[in-house]
Design a protein around this motif. Structure first.
Motif, short mmCIF file in Angstrom:
data_model
loop_
_atom_site.label_atom_id
_atom_site.label_comp_id
_atom_site.label_asym_id
_atom_site.label_seq_id
_atom_site.Cartn_x
_atom_site.Cartn_y
_atom_site.Cartn_z
N MET A 54 -1.33 -3.13 -1.42
CA MET A 54 -1.74 -2.01 -1.07
C MET A 54 -2.87 -1.55 -2.18
O MET A 54 -4.02 -0.95 -1.87
CB MET A 54 -0.88 -0.98 -0.96
CG MET A 54 -1.20 0.32 -0.74
SD MET A 54 -0.07 1.96 -0.43
CE MET A 54 0.61 1.73 -2.34
N LEU A 55 -2.46 -1.66 -3.53
CA LEU A 55 -3.51 -1.25 -4.52
C LEU A 55 -4.71 -2.09 -4.47
O LEU A 55 -5.87 -1.42 -4.58
CB LEU A 55 -2.78 -1.15 -5.98
CG LEU A 55 -3.41 -0.56 -6.97
CD1 LEU A 55 -4.06 0.89 -6.69
CD2 LEU A 55 -2.63 -0.72 -8.29
N LEU A 56 -4.54 -3.24 -4.34
CA LEU A 56 -5.70 -4.28 -4.50
C LEU A 56 -6.60 -4.15 -3.32
O LEU A 56 -7.66 -3.99 -3.62
CB LEU A 56 -5.24 -5.49 -4.78
CG LEU A 56 -4.57 -5.80 -6.20
CD1 LEU A 56 -3.93 -7.45 -6.24
CD2 LEU A 56 -5.35 -5.65 -7.22
N LEU A 59 -8.66 -0.70 -3.53
CA LEU A 59 -9.41 -0.81 -4.43
C LEU A 59 -10.63 -1.55 -4.05
O LEU A 59 -11.82 -1.14 -4.16
CB LEU A 59 -9.25 -1.22 -5.78
CG LEU A 59 -8.08 -0.48 -6.76
CD1 LEU A 59 -7.72 -1.18 -8.03
CD2 LEU A 59 -8.78 0.81 -7.11
N ALA A 60 -10.46 -2.69 -3.18
CA ALA A 60 -11.47 -3.38 -2.67
C ALA A 60 -12.00 -2.54 -1.55
O ALA A 60 -13.38 -2.33 -1.38
CB ALA A 60 -11.01 -4.40 -1.79
N GLY A 61 -11.05 -1.81 -0.87
CA GLY A 61 -11.91 -0.76 0.22
C GLY A 61 -12.74 0.20 -0.48
O GLY A 61 -13.63 0.72 0.09
N PHE A 62 -12.20 0.59 -1.61
CA PHE A 62 -12.90 1.86 -2.30
C PHE A 62 -14.29 1.34 -2.77
O PHE A 62 -15.08 2.09 -2.51
CB PHE A 62 -12.12 2.36 -3.49
CG PHE A 62 -12.91 3.33 -4.18
CD1 PHE A 62 -13.04 4.68 -3.85
CD2 PHE A 62 -13.37 2.89 -5.31
CE1 PHE A 62 -13.73 5.57 -4.76
CE2 PHE A 62 -14.22 3.75 -6.14
CZ PHE A 62 -14.45 5.08 -5.86
N ALA A 100 -0.32 6.84 -4.08
CA ALA A 100 0.61 6.15 -3.23
C ALA A 100 1.26 4.96 -4.01
O ALA A 100 2.35 4.56 -3.86
CB ALA A 100 -0.26 5.73 -2.08
N SER A 101 0.45 4.57 -5.10
CA SER A 101 1.19 3.30 -5.88
C SER A 101 2.15 3.69 -6.74
O SER A 101 3.08 3.38 -6.97
CB SER A 101 -0.11 2.80 -6.62
OG SER A 101 -0.94 2.07 -5.73
N TYR A 102 2.01 4.98 -7.17
CA TYR A 102 2.83 5.73 -8.07
C TYR A 102 4.24 6.12 -7.40
O TYR A 102 5.21 6.13 -7.86
CB TYR A 102 2.17 6.95 -8.87
CG TYR A 102 1.27 6.84 -9.62
CD1 TYR A 102 1.03 5.51 -10.60
CD2 TYR A 102 0.17 7.56 -9.90
CE1 TYR A 102 0.31 5.16 -11.27
CE2 TYR A 102 -0.99 7.37 -10.72
CZ TYR A 102 -0.97 6.00 -11.46
OH TYR A 102 -2.19 5.72 -12.39
#
Length: 191
Positions: A54-56, A59-62, A100-102
């Motif tokens: 989800m995080l990776l 970040l790519a989506g960002f 969300a990651s936290y």
């Protein structure tokens, strides 16, 4: 028009009130949708692989979102207004991604923070890290959490520095392109 005045040069019509209101509505609806999705996602039932993915992907989506917005700014009728909209949507997306990651990390590894974080606590922590306030009431307690927070801090610098520079540059290029098509010289002044 003399340099330093707030007058709008010929060929550079200020956005109408209707356009400004429509932009504000789009921003509010977009941010409300992001926040609603954030609060509805069952982040406290995630796996380590899902959280990292989800995080990776986020970040790519960002990066993709900012790239698309820069292209949009370059071709916008009102590049400055479009840039404000871009930042008003991109930054909440970025913050909610780390929040969300936290949430997920705090449940997966209870020692990561002082205990599991609620969605609101994680959002609060993310904003304190982003703003560099760091009250100290919520802190990363183990190496995994500290690494994720470090990634956020480094990404914060990129967002605040590089992304703002890119957006401002896109506004400048968009205005120059628009000025060129309207017969206005580099200084932005009508002749």
């Amino acid at each position: 028009m003399s340099p330093g005045t707030d007058a709008v040069p010929q060929g550079h019509l200020a956005p109408s009130v209707r356009r400004i209101v429509w932009t504000a509505v789009r921003v509010v609806v977009s941010v409300a949708a992001l926040v609603t999705l954030y609060y509805l996602l069952p982040l406290d039932h995630s796996s380590t692989t899902a959280t990292l993915t989800m995080l990776l992907i986020g970040l790519a989506g960002f990066v993709a979102l900012v790239s698309a917005q820069v292209r949009s700014i370059l071709h916008a009728r009102h590049p400055g207004l479009r840039a404000v909209e871009a930042m008003a949507i991109s930054i909440p997306f970025f913050l909610l991604l780390f929040s969300a990651s936290y949430v997920a990390l705090s449940v997966l590894s209870p020692g990561s923070f002082r205990g599991p974080l609620s969605h609101t606590e994680a959002l609060y922590f993310t904003v304190t890290v982003f703003s560099t306030v760091g009250f100290g009431d919520i802190t990363a307690q183990d190496d995994t959490a500290r690494l994720v927070v470090t990634v956020q801090m480094l990404a914060d610098l990129v967002v605040l520095g590089l992304a703002v520079k890119i957006v401002v540059g896109a506004v400048r290029r968009g205005r120059q392109r628009k000025a060129g098509s309207n017969g206005i010289k580099d200084g932005g002044e009508g002749r």
